[in-house]
Design an enzyme around this catalytic site. Structure first.
Site, short mmCIF file in Angstrom:
data_model
loop_
_atom_site.label_atom_id
_atom_site.label_comp_id
_atom_site.label_asym_id
_atom_site.label_seq_id
_atom_site.Cartn_x
_atom_site.Cartn_y
_atom_site.Cartn_z
N THR A 284 -26.24 7.78 -18.08
CA THR A 284 -27.43 7.48 -19.67
C THR A 284 -27.31 7.38 -20.42
O THR A 284 -26.00 6.87 -21.34
CB THR A 284 -27.90 9.50 -20.48
OG1 THR A 284 -28.91 10.00 -19.33
CG2 THR A 284 -28.65 9.26 -21.25
N THR B 31 -20.83 11.09 -12.92
CA THR B 31 -21.95 11.52 -11.54
C THR B 31 -21.50 10.93 -10.45
O THR B 31 -21.83 9.24 -11.33
CB THR B 31 -23.34 12.13 -12.08
OG1 THR B 31 -23.38 12.82 -12.48
CG2 THR B 31 -24.26 11.73 -10.34
N GLN C 133 -61.40 33.70 -17.97
CA GLN C 133 -60.92 34.29 -18.21
C GLN C 133 -59.79 33.53 -17.63
O GLN C 133 -58.73 33.89 -17.35
CB GLN C 133 -60.95 35.53 -17.41
CG GLN C 133 -60.29 36.50 -17.46
CD GLN C 133 -60.34 37.62 -16.76
OE1 GLN C 133 -60.64 37.93 -15.34
NE2 GLN C 133 -60.36 39.00 -16.59
N GLU D 159 -30.95 25.34 -9.26
CA GLU D 159 -29.88 25.46 -8.54
C GLU D 159 -28.59 26.43 -9.61
O GLU D 159 -28.12 27.61 -8.50
CB GLU D 159 -30.32 24.94 -7.14
CG GLU D 159 -31.37 25.21 -6.32
CD GLU D 159 -32.27 24.30 -7.32
OE1 GLU D 159 -31.62 23.38 -8.17
OE2 GLU D 159 -33.53 24.05 -7.27
N THR E 244 -28.65 21.26 -12.79
CA THR E 244 -29.49 22.22 -11.40
C THR E 244 -30.29 23.86 -11.46
O THR E 244 -29.46 24.34 -12.21
CB THR E 244 -29.47 21.46 -10.45
OG1 THR E 244 -28.65 21.90 -9.50
CG2 THR E 244 -29.41 20.35 -10.49
N GLU F 95 -27.41 17.73 -16.65
CA GLU F 95 -26.84 18.39 -16.81
C GLU F 95 -26.89 20.00 -16.01
O GLU F 95 -26.87 21.21 -16.92
CB GLU F 95 -26.97 19.55 -18.48
CG GLU F 95 -26.90 17.30 -18.53
CD GLU F 95 -26.72 17.34 -20.36
OE1 GLU F 95 -25.87 18.54 -21.18
OE2 GLU F 95 -26.84 16.42 -21.26
N ILE G 183 -56.04 22.59 -17.91
CA ILE G 183 -56.80 22.61 -18.42
C ILE G 183 -57.53 21.30 -18.65
O ILE G 183 -59.01 21.13 -18.74
CB ILE G 183 -56.46 23.64 -19.76
CG1 ILE G 183 -55.96 24.67 -18.98
CG2 ILE G 183 -57.13 22.84 -20.93
CD1 ILE G 183 -55.06 25.88 -20.19
N ALA H 243 -20.03 9.40 -18.44
CA ALA H 243 -19.67 8.37 -16.53
C ALA H 243 -19.28 9.48 -15.96
O ALA H 243 -17.80 9.66 -15.75
CB ALA H 243 -19.37 7.13 -16.45
C1 LIG Z 1 -32.86 11.02 -15.42
C2 LIG Z 1 -31.08 11.58 -15.31
C3 LIG Z 1 -29.65 11.26 -16.21
C4 LIG Z 1 -28.68 11.51 -15.84
N1 LIG Z 1 -27.53 11.29 -16.98
C5 LIG Z 1 -25.89 11.34 -16.53
C6 LIG Z 1 -25.06 11.17 -17.45
O1 LIG Z 1 -25.67 10.72 -18.11
N2 LIG Z 1 -23.66 10.65 -16.63
C7 LIG Z 1 -23.96 11.79 -15.82
O2 LIG Z 1 -22.33 11.49 -15.46
N3 LIG Z 1 -24.43 12.20 -15.04
C8 LIG Z 1 -25.66 12.46 -15.46
N4 LIG Z 1 -27.22 12.59 -14.20
C9 LIG Z 1 -26.73 13.06 -12.73
C10 LIG Z 1 -26.87 14.63 -12.71
O3 LIG Z 1 -26.54 16.08 -13.47
C11 LIG Z 1 -27.02 14.97 -11.17
O4 LIG Z 1 -28.48 13.93 -11.02
C12 LIG Z 1 -27.50 16.44 -11.03
O5 LIG Z 1 -25.99 16.95 -11.91
C13 LIG Z 1 -27.48 16.68 -9.19
O6 LIG Z 1 -26.39 16.31 -8.82
P1 LIG Z 1 -27.43 15.47 -7.59
O7 LIG Z 1 -28.14 14.00 -8.45
O8 LIG Z 1 -25.87 14.57 -7.35
O9 LIG Z 1 -27.80 15.96 -6.47
P2 LIG Z 1 -27.27 17.21 -6.06
O10 LIG Z 1 -25.68 17.75 -6.55
O11 LIG Z 1 -26.74 15.66 -4.42
O12 LIG Z 1 -28.25 18.47 -5.24
C14 LIG Z 1 -29.65 18.39 -4.63
C15 LIG Z 1 -30.32 19.66 -4.01
O13 LIG Z 1 -29.74 20.60 -4.12
C16 LIG Z 1 -29.09 21.61 -4.42
N5 LIG Z 1 -27.95 22.20 -4.56
C17 LIG Z 1 -26.54 21.25 -4.85
N6 LIG Z 1 -25.78 22.14 -4.86
C18 LIG Z 1 -26.66 23.30 -3.79
C19 LIG Z 1 -25.47 24.46 -4.69
N7 LIG Z 1 -24.35 24.64 -4.17
N8 LIG Z 1 -26.36 25.95 -4.26
C20 LIG Z 1 -27.58 25.52 -3.91
N9 LIG Z 1 -28.48 24.11 -3.99
C21 LIG Z 1 -27.71 23.21 -4.31
C22 LIG Z 1 -29.53 20.92 -5.71
O14 LIG Z 1 -29.50 21.94 -7.03
C23 LIG Z 1 -30.23 19.95 -6.11
O15 LIG Z 1 -32.07 20.30 -5.62
C24 LIG Z 1 -28.42 11.98 -15.21
C25 LIG Z 1 -29.45 12.48 -14.32
C26 LIG Z 1 -30.83 11.48 -14.52
C27 LIG Z 1 -31.73 12.36 -13.19
#
Ligand SMILES: Cc1cc2nc3c(=O)[nH]c(=O)nc-3n(C[C@H](O)[C@H](O)[C@H](O)COP(=O)(O)OP(=O)(O)OC[C@H]3O[C@@H](n4cnc5c(N)ncnc54)[C@H](O)[C@@H]3O)c2cc1C
Length: 389
Positions: free
Chosen positions: A161, A129, A279, A367, A365, A363, A337, A127
């Site tokens: 998770t 996030t 095609q 980006e 995104t 793990e 398809i 944990a």
């Molecule tokens: C099903 C699921 C399971 C998960 N499991 C775990 C877990 O077990 N433990 C845990 O700790 N976390 C977990 N997470 C959290 C996950 O790692 C985060 O959701 C992820 O890192 C993105 O963070 P955020 O959702 O806050 O998005 P944000 O960080 O708010 O990002 C929002 C958008 O902005 C973009 N962005 C952010 N910063 C930048 C930048 N500098 N430049 C360009 N674009 C940017 C991102 O790519 C995204 O498109 C889980 C998430 C999900 C959905």
């Protein structure tokens, strides 16, 4: 350069392939039925039973060191196994594993957390996030304040998770706001009965993560994992443990999906001929085949670097980014398809469509992977085309 698998590697891979087709694929209709009824695809007992069956053949603790009863397999071998498991959406994983950072446990923690987790009698969750800190993990606000010989934890974690099922969490909290991620974040092992609670988060996927809420949760000093202030480094170690494994699993899913698309294209007739003759369809199949091949080599190369003990972060980011992007394009083509049938819940295509979408988010995104890759190139940390040294 030798791209062939050794006899042993082939045997291990083939065993898992057979296990998937014999033990898991037949469960798919029931797993789908249950998930459509908002129930878990496999019960905990069923998963344990399947894991025990695999254990009888030695498949236990794939990457767990042998001294802990595991197989201690290489990263390449593990990637090959993940690809096999990805051929089905049945939510199976081998037993006998523990989060890599739990191996930093001291002797007492080893007995209470590491060994039972490996044995499968306790469940952990990781944990970091928070509602205000995802990609920017350094921005976490959960605090742990010292009070005598105890720590008092306050804050909220999200998207965790396994957070609903875990009986303890590895939670990251700020213990020195001034130092922040540079020595002011600590990891705590906190049992659920210490008072944190979890709330289910409904997602488009089949297994919901959880929010974890900490309100004045007290733990003694003995619950610090590693050193006070070294938590952020542990968190990065957890996240970096095997980024290549996520796209590895997607290889198997994409191969299975492409197989379904080929079968459908060869049998579905429109305007007096199989759609495979068109095609437009052929190109979708060709592009998918090429991309799966490319993904396989990117994943295996990243895994190979892990085995060589060299810095594999760049290669892992490339594999994760490419895997997330291409798996989503491939499942979209496969759905296309299949036409209207692809959009129904009779087939598992839409299920995979929803599941694979996550690969572009957790793990790191897309980006964030691009940010890492660009930074490495712009700052000259890696050489363009330097993959072969
Ligand atoms: C099903 C699921 C399971 C998960 N499991 C775990 C877990 O077990 N433990 C845990 O700790 N976390 C977990 N997470 C959290 C996950 O790692 C985060 O959701 C992820 O890192 C993105 O963070 P955020 O959702 O806050 O998005 P944000 O960080 O708010 O990002 C929002 C958008 O902005 C973009 N962005 C952010 N910063 C930048 C930048 N500098 N430049 C360009 N674009 C940017 C991102 O790519 C995204 O498109 C889980 C998430 C999900 C959905």
């Amino acid at each position: 350069m030798d791209f062939s698998l050794s006899v042993e590697e082939r045997e291990i891979r083939d065993w898992v392939r057979t296990f998937v087709w014999k033990e898991l694929v037949p469960l798919e209709p029931e797993v789908l039925r249950r998930e459509r009824a908002h129930q878990p695809g496999l019960t905990a007992d069923e998963l344990t039973e399947l894991q025990a069956k695999a254990r009888e053949s030695g498949f236990w603790g794939v990457q767990t060191p042998e001294e802990y009863g595991g197989m201690g397999l290489s990263a390449v071998m593990t990637a090959l196994l993940e690809a096999e498991l990805g051929r089905t959406f049945v939510p199976f994983y081998f037993g006998g594993a523990a989060d890599n950072i739990l191996f930093h446990a001291n002797e007492e923690q080893r007995q209470r957390y590491l060994l039972p987790t490996i044995e499968g009698t306790r469940k952990s969750c990781f944990a970091i996030t928070e509602p205000g800190a995802g990609s920017d993990a350094k921005a976490i606000r959960t605090t742990a304040r010292r009070d005598g010989s105890e720590w008092v934890i306050n804050g909220e974690k999200t998207f965790i998770t396994g957070g609903n099922e875990a009986d303890f969490t590895m939670v990251f909290a700020v213990t020195d706001a001034e130092k922040g991620a540079g020595g002011g974040v600590t990891c705590f092992l906190v049992d659920r009965d210490r008072g944190w609670r979890s709330e289910y988060i409904d997602t488009m996927g089949e297994w919901g993560p959880a929010s974890l809420i900490f309100e004045d949760v007290r733990v003694p000093d003995s619950q610090v994992l590693g050193e006070v202030g070294q938590g952020f480094a542990l968190a990065m170690q957890w996240i970096g443990r095997g980024r290549y494994l996520l796209p590895a699993r997607a290889i198997g899913s994409c191969e299975r999906l492409l197989g379904m698309a080929i079968e459908h294209a060869n049998t579905r007739e429109t305007f007096g001929a199989p759609i495979a003759d068109r095609q437009a369809i052929q190109w979708m199949i060709a592009d998918s085949g090429v991309e799966i091949e490319a993904l396989r080599w990117l994943v295996l190369h990243a895994a190979w670097q892990v085995d060589q003990g060299v810095d594999s972060r760049h290669a892992q980011s490339i594999a994760k980014l490419y895997g997330g992007q291409k798996a989503n394009e491939i499942v979209d083509r496969v759905l296309q398809i299949h036409g209207g049938m692809g959009y129904t819940r009779e087939l598992p295509v839409e299920r995979w469509y929803r599941e694979l979408r996550l690969l572009r988010i957790y793990e790191g995104t897309d980006e964030i992977q691009r940010r890492t890759i660009a930074r490495n190139l712009l700052k000259g940390h890696v050489r363009i085309g330097g993959a072969l040294g």
